[in-house]
Design an enzyme around this catalytic site. Structure first.
Site, mmCIF file in Angstrom:
data_model
loop_
_atom_site.group_PDB
_atom_site.id
_atom_site.type_symbol
_atom_site.label_atom_id
_atom_site.label_comp_id
_atom_site.label_asym_id
_atom_site.label_seq_id
_atom_site.Cartn_x
_atom_site.Cartn_y
_atom_site.Cartn_z
ATOM 1 N N ALA A 69 0.839 -1.199 0.000
ATOM 2 C CA ALA A 69 0.000 0.000 0.000
ATOM 3 C C ALA A 69 0.870 1.243 0.000
ATOM 4 O O ALA A 69 2.037 1.209 0.395
ATOM 5 C CB ALA A 69 -0.911 0.000 1.230
ATOM 6 N N ASP A 70 0.268 2.323 -0.437
ATOM 7 C CA ASP A 70 0.894 3.633 -0.322
ATOM 8 C C ASP A 70 -0.197 4.631 0.009
ATOM 9 O O ASP A 70 -1.359 4.450 -0.372
ATOM 10 C CB ASP A 70 1.623 4.034 -1.604
ATOM 11 C CG ASP A 70 2.580 5.196 -1.348
ATOM 12 O OD1 ASP A 70 3.518 5.015 -0.542
ATOM 13 O OD2 ASP A 70 2.375 6.283 -1.905
#
Length: 185
Positions: A69-70
């Site tokens: 994820a970011d």
């Protein structure tokens, strides 16, 4: 069991609190180069999550499903990154003071059969920050390592006038969506 391709303590805590079994495995991916290509926060955050996923698959394989994820913070579609120093943190926080702030997270789940990409946005409407309070927060150093120098669970919490979206998205991982995707694990 999933592999969390992240060093984020917050993401790990979200998984623990949701009861999703995981191992935390860091990946090396420099997303700064992407800023030269992607100016739109949504495009950038998805490209960064994809880069992290590619690095994780290359390093660990898919014996265990991977989640990467970011998260970015944006005001008026301007990406607010992690501040390098106190002065930059002040400027970033001043942009958020009294404004609508979007916290955008792209999460990717990948196993041997499928890849699921999920983009989610949580928006906060902040009251103007008190100058003395802001100064104390800056001196505390708690803004370090935080996208947009923002801690919605800390400093910014008392300034929240309205929340549109999920808290988990703002904290960096849509665990509700992940639980749906990974329910068969």
């Amino acid at each position: 069991m999933i592999r969390l391709a992240s060093t984020s303590e917050t993401r790990a805590k979200l998984l623990q609190d949701t009861g999703i079994e995981f191992i935390q495995s860091p990946v090396d991916f420099d997303e700064e180069e992407l800023l030269k290509v992607y100016k739109n926060p949504r495009d950038f955050v998805c490209a960064a999550a994809r880069g992290k996923m590619e690095a994780a698959v290359e390093k660990y394989g898919l014996e265990i499903p991977i989640v990467a994820a970011d998260t970015v913070v944006a005001v008026s579609d301007e990406i607010l990154r992690k501040a390098k120093d106190e002065e930059e943190a002040r400027k970033i926080l001043q942009k958020q003071s009294g404004n609508k702030v979007d916290i955008i997270t792209c999460m990717i789940y990948k196993d041997k059969e499928k890849t699921v990409e999920d983009l989610d946005v949580t928006s906060y409407i902040f009251a103007p920050f008190d100058e003395e309070d802001l100064q104390n927060y800056l001196k505390s150093g708690q803004w370090r390592g935080k996208a947009g120098a923002c801690m919605v669970e800390g400093f910014c919490k008392k300034y929240i006038k309205e929340v549109l979206g999920r808290e988990s998205t703002a904290m960096g991982l849509q665990v509700e969506r992940l639980a749906e995707i990974a329910k068969d694990l």
